[in-house]
Design a protein around this motif. Sequence first.
Motif, mmCIF file in Angstrom:
data_model
loop_
_atom_site.group_PDB
_atom_site.id
_atom_site.type_symbol
_atom_site.label_atom_id
_atom_site.label_comp_id
_atom_site.label_asym_id
_atom_site.label_seq_id
_atom_site.Cartn_x
_atom_site.Cartn_y
_atom_site.Cartn_z
ATOM 1 N N ASP A 27 -2.063 -2.996 -15.691
ATOM 2 C CA ASP A 27 -1.016 -2.950 -14.676
ATOM 3 C C ASP A 27 -1.186 -4.111 -13.700
ATOM 4 O O ASP A 27 -2.258 -4.293 -13.126
ATOM 5 N N PRO A 28 -0.129 -4.937 -13.506
ATOM 6 C CA PRO A 28 -0.267 -6.109 -12.627
ATOM 7 C C PRO A 28 -0.607 -5.743 -11.186
ATOM 8 O O PRO A 28 -1.339 -6.475 -10.512
ATOM 9 N N LEU A 29 -0.093 -4.621 -10.708
ATOM 10 C CA LEU A 29 -0.385 -4.226 -9.328
ATOM 11 C C LEU A 29 -1.844 -3.813 -9.177
ATOM 12 O O LEU A 29 -2.465 -4.051 -8.141
ATOM 13 N N ASP A 30 -2.422 -3.218 -10.226
ATOM 14 C CA ASP A 30 -3.834 -2.874 -10.195
ATOM 15 C C ASP A 30 -4.698 -4.125 -10.120
ATOM 16 O O ASP A 30 -5.661 -4.193 -9.353
ATOM 17 N N VAL A 31 -4.353 -5.110 -10.932
ATOM 18 C CA VAL A 31 -5.130 -6.353 -10.956
ATOM 19 C C VAL A 31 -5.025 -7.071 -9.609
ATOM 20 O O VAL A 31 -6.026 -7.522 -9.049
ATOM 21 N N ALA A 32 -3.813 -7.153 -9.089
ATOM 22 C CA ALA A 32 -3.624 -7.817 -7.790
ATOM 23 C C ALA A 32 -4.333 -7.046 -6.683
ATOM 24 O O ALA A 32 -4.960 -7.638 -5.796
ATOM 25 N N GLY A 33 -4.262 -5.727 -6.715
ATOM 26 C CA GLY A 33 -4.897 -4.917 -5.685
ATOM 27 C C GLY A 33 -6.400 -5.036 -5.692
ATOM 28 O O GLY A 33 -7.035 -5.090 -4.635
ATOM 29 N N ARG A 34 -7.016 -5.103 -6.878
ATOM 30 C CA ARG A 34 -8.469 -5.236 -6.938
ATOM 31 C C ARG A 34 -8.919 -6.580 -6.391
ATOM 32 O O ARG A 34 -9.931 -6.672 -5.700
ATOM 33 N N ALA A 35 -8.136 -7.630 -6.665
ATOM 34 C CA ALA A 35 -8.488 -8.950 -6.135
ATOM 35 C C ALA A 35 -8.413 -8.971 -4.613
ATOM 36 O O ALA A 35 -9.193 -9.654 -3.948
ATOM 37 N N GLU A 36 -7.459 -8.198 -4.039
ATOM 38 C CA GLU A 36 -7.308 -8.150 -2.588
ATOM 39 C C GLU A 36 -8.222 -7.115 -1.940
ATOM 40 O O GLU A 36 -8.298 -7.029 -0.718
ATOM 41 N N GLY A 37 -8.888 -6.295 -2.760
ATOM 42 C CA GLY A 37 -9.695 -5.232 -2.204
ATOM 43 C C GLY A 37 -8.867 -4.088 -1.661
ATOM 44 O O GLY A 37 -9.293 -3.349 -0.764
ATOM 45 N N THR A 38 -7.658 -3.905 -2.207
ATOM 46 C CA THR A 38 -6.739 -2.879 -1.722
ATOM 47 C C THR A 38 -7.102 -1.524 -2.311
ATOM 48 O O THR A 38 -7.339 -1.406 -3.509
ATOM 49 N N VAL A 39 -7.117 -0.512 -1.463
ATOM 50 C CA VAL A 39 -7.367 0.856 -1.892
ATOM 51 C C VAL A 39 -6.029 1.587 -1.962
ATOM 52 O O VAL A 39 -5.237 1.550 -1.017
ATOM 53 N N ARG A 40 -5.785 2.255 -3.073
ATOM 54 C CA ARG A 40 -4.515 2.968 -3.224
ATOM 55 C C ARG A 40 -4.409 4.099 -2.201
ATOM 56 O O ARG A 40 -5.335 4.882 -2.022
ATOM 57 N N ARG A 41 -3.278 4.178 -1.561
ATOM 58 C CA ARG A 41 -3.011 5.270 -0.619
ATOM 59 C C ARG A 41 -1.525 5.303 -0.331
ATOM 60 O O ARG A 41 -0.808 4.316 -0.527
ATOM 61 N N HIS A 42 -1.075 6.452 0.140
ATOM 62 C CA HIS A 42 0.333 6.599 0.485
ATOM 63 C C HIS A 42 0.604 5.979 1.844
ATOM 64 O O HIS A 42 -0.146 6.187 2.793
ATOM 65 N N VAL A 43 1.665 5.198 1.920
ATOM 66 C CA VAL A 43 2.078 4.574 3.183
ATOM 67 C C VAL A 43 3.398 5.203 3.610
ATOM 68 O O VAL A 43 4.427 4.987 2.959
ATOM 69 N N PRO A 44 3.408 6.026 4.683
ATOM 70 C CA PRO A 44 4.660 6.660 5.130
ATOM 71 C C PRO A 44 5.707 5.619 5.520
ATOM 72 O O PRO A 44 5.381 4.462 5.818
ATOM 73 N N VAL A 45 6.956 6.050 5.528
ATOM 74 C CA VAL A 45 8.054 5.149 5.877
ATOM 75 C C VAL A 45 7.868 4.580 7.278
ATOM 76 O O VAL A 45 8.133 3.403 7.518
ATOM 77 N N ARG A 46 7.413 5.408 8.209
ATOM 78 C CA ARG A 46 7.249 4.924 9.579
ATOM 79 C C ARG A 46 6.195 3.810 9.661
ATOM 80 O O ARG A 46 6.325 2.886 10.472
ATOM 81 N N VAL A 47 5.167 3.908 8.804
ATOM 82 C CA VAL A 47 4.149 2.855 8.774
ATOM 83 C C VAL A 47 4.734 1.584 8.174
ATOM 84 O O VAL A 47 4.451 0.471 8.641
ATOM 85 N N ALA A 48 5.561 1.733 7.148
ATOM 86 C CA ALA A 48 6.225 0.566 6.558
ATOM 87 C C ALA A 48 7.112 -0.112 7.598
ATOM 88 O O ALA A 48 7.152 -1.347 7.697
ATOM 89 N N GLY A 49 7.817 0.704 8.400
ATOM 90 C CA GLY A 49 8.649 0.141 9.462
ATOM 91 C C GLY A 49 7.826 -0.581 10.509
ATOM 92 O O GLY A 49 8.193 -1.666 10.978
ATOM 93 N N ALA A 50 6.690 0.010 10.884
ATOM 94 C CA ALA A 50 5.816 -0.632 11.865
ATOM 95 C C ALA A 50 5.239 -1.935 11.313
ATOM 96 O O ALA A 50 5.083 -2.926 12.041
#
Length: 440
Positions: free
Chosen positions: A217-240
Motif C-alpha cells: 500500500d503506497p500510503l503505508d510506505v509513505a507513512g513509515r518513511a515519515e514515521g506516521t502512526v495510524r490514527r483517526h483524525v476527527p473533522v474538527r482536527v482536520a479543520g484546525a
Amino acid sequence: MTPSDGPPAPGTARPGPGGGDLVDVPRLRRRTLTVLVAAQVCGGLAAGSAVSVGSLLAVALSGSSTWAGGVTTATTLGAALASLGLARLATARGRRAALSTGLALAALGATLVVVSVVLSAFALLLVGSVLLGVGAAVNLQSRFAATDLSTPATRGRDLSLVVWTSTVGAVVGPNLVHLDGAVGRLTGLPPLAGVFVLAGLGMLVALLVVQVGMRPDPLDVAGRAEGTVRRHVPVRVAGATLRRHPRALAGVLGVVVAHAVMVAVMSMTPVHLAEHGGSVELVGLTVSLHLAAMFALAPVMGTLVDRAGAQPVLLAGLVVLVVATAVCGLAGGDALGVTVGLVLLGLGWSSATVAGSAAVAADVTGVERVAVQGLSDAAMSFAGAVGGALAGVWLGLVGYGGLSAVSGVVATFGVLVALAAHRGGRSPRADADTGARVTP
C-alpha cells in the motif's frame, strides 16, 4: 538503514510496511499510478454511462419531471458523505482498503438501481444512487492517492494524470448506453437497467485491479518513511490543521469555489441553449467541448504546478473562471459565445482543481494530510450539490446572464482568497514542495 539514518530522500528505497525489505519507491510509484489509472478508466466508464440515463430513470420511476435531478443530487450527496468516511478508512487501513470498500459499495449501488428498475421503486433508485456516489468519492480520493509517493518535482503531474483519466469516462461512458439493448436481450432486464449492469461490472473490475495491484500500500510506505502512526483524525482536527496551513486552506477554498461555479453554470447551459433554439446536437457538442476542457489538459496543468508552483496556477485558474462567467453572461443567445465561455469554464476548473489539490498534498504532512484531503473532497462535492440546486433558482429569478454574474462574484471571491494566500502565508517547505522559489 538504522534509525539514526533519518528518513530516506524522495525517490529512494524505503522500508516496507512491516519494516522488512526495502521498497523501490520509484518503481512502486509508477505501478501505483498504473493501477489508479486502470481503476479510474473502469470506474469512470461505469459512472459516465450511469449519469447519462439517471435523469430518465428518475422521471420514469417517480412519474414526475420534478424529480429529474434526483439521481444526480443523490449521487453528489453520496460522494460528499463518503469522502470523510473513506479518508478515515485510509488513515486506519490504507489506500487499498479505502478504495476497495468504496468501489464495492458503488457496485452494490448499481445493483440496487437495477433492482429498482425491475420493481419500479423510486425510493430504492435514490438509495442506489447514493451508493453510486461513493464511487465518485473513490475517484476524488484516487487523485490524492497518486501523490502518496510523489516527489516535489512530480506531484502535480502525478495528480493530474489521474484527473486526466476521467476524460475516458466522461466522453466514452455515455456512449455505452447503446449497449443497453444487447444487455437487455441477454438478461431480460427492462430498458435502461442494462446500463447499470455495465456500471456494476466496471466497478467490480476496478475493485479487482486495486486489490491485486496496490501492494504494498503506497500510503503505508509513505507513512513509515515519515514515521506516521495510524490514527483517526476527527473533522474538527482536520479543520484546525487547515487553519494552520494557509496555502492548503486557499487550495481547498479554490477547489470548492471552482467546482460550485462550474456546476452552477454548466448545469443550466443546456436549458439556456434550448430556450434560444439550440438543437440537441448543439447542446451535446457544447457539453462535450466543456468536458474535454475540464479533463484533457489536466496533465498540462500538473506540469505548470510542478514548474511554477501551485498558488500561481490556482490563481490563474480562478481568474479564467471569472472571465468564463463574463463571456457566458454577455453571450446572450449566441451559441458560439456560450460555447467559448463553457470551454473557458472547463479550463479554469481544471487549473484550479489540479493546483488546489496539489497545494493540499504539498503543504500538509502526516496522518492529518489524508483527513484534510477527505474534508476537501467532501466540501467539493457539497459545493457542487449546492451550486447545482441554487442554479435553477437563480436561472428562474435573474436568467442565464444573472446566474453567470452571481457565479462571477463567487469566482472573484476565490481570486481574492488565492491572492491573499499567494502574498502572505508563504512557507519555505510549501514553496519547495510545489516547485516555487522563495526570495530571501
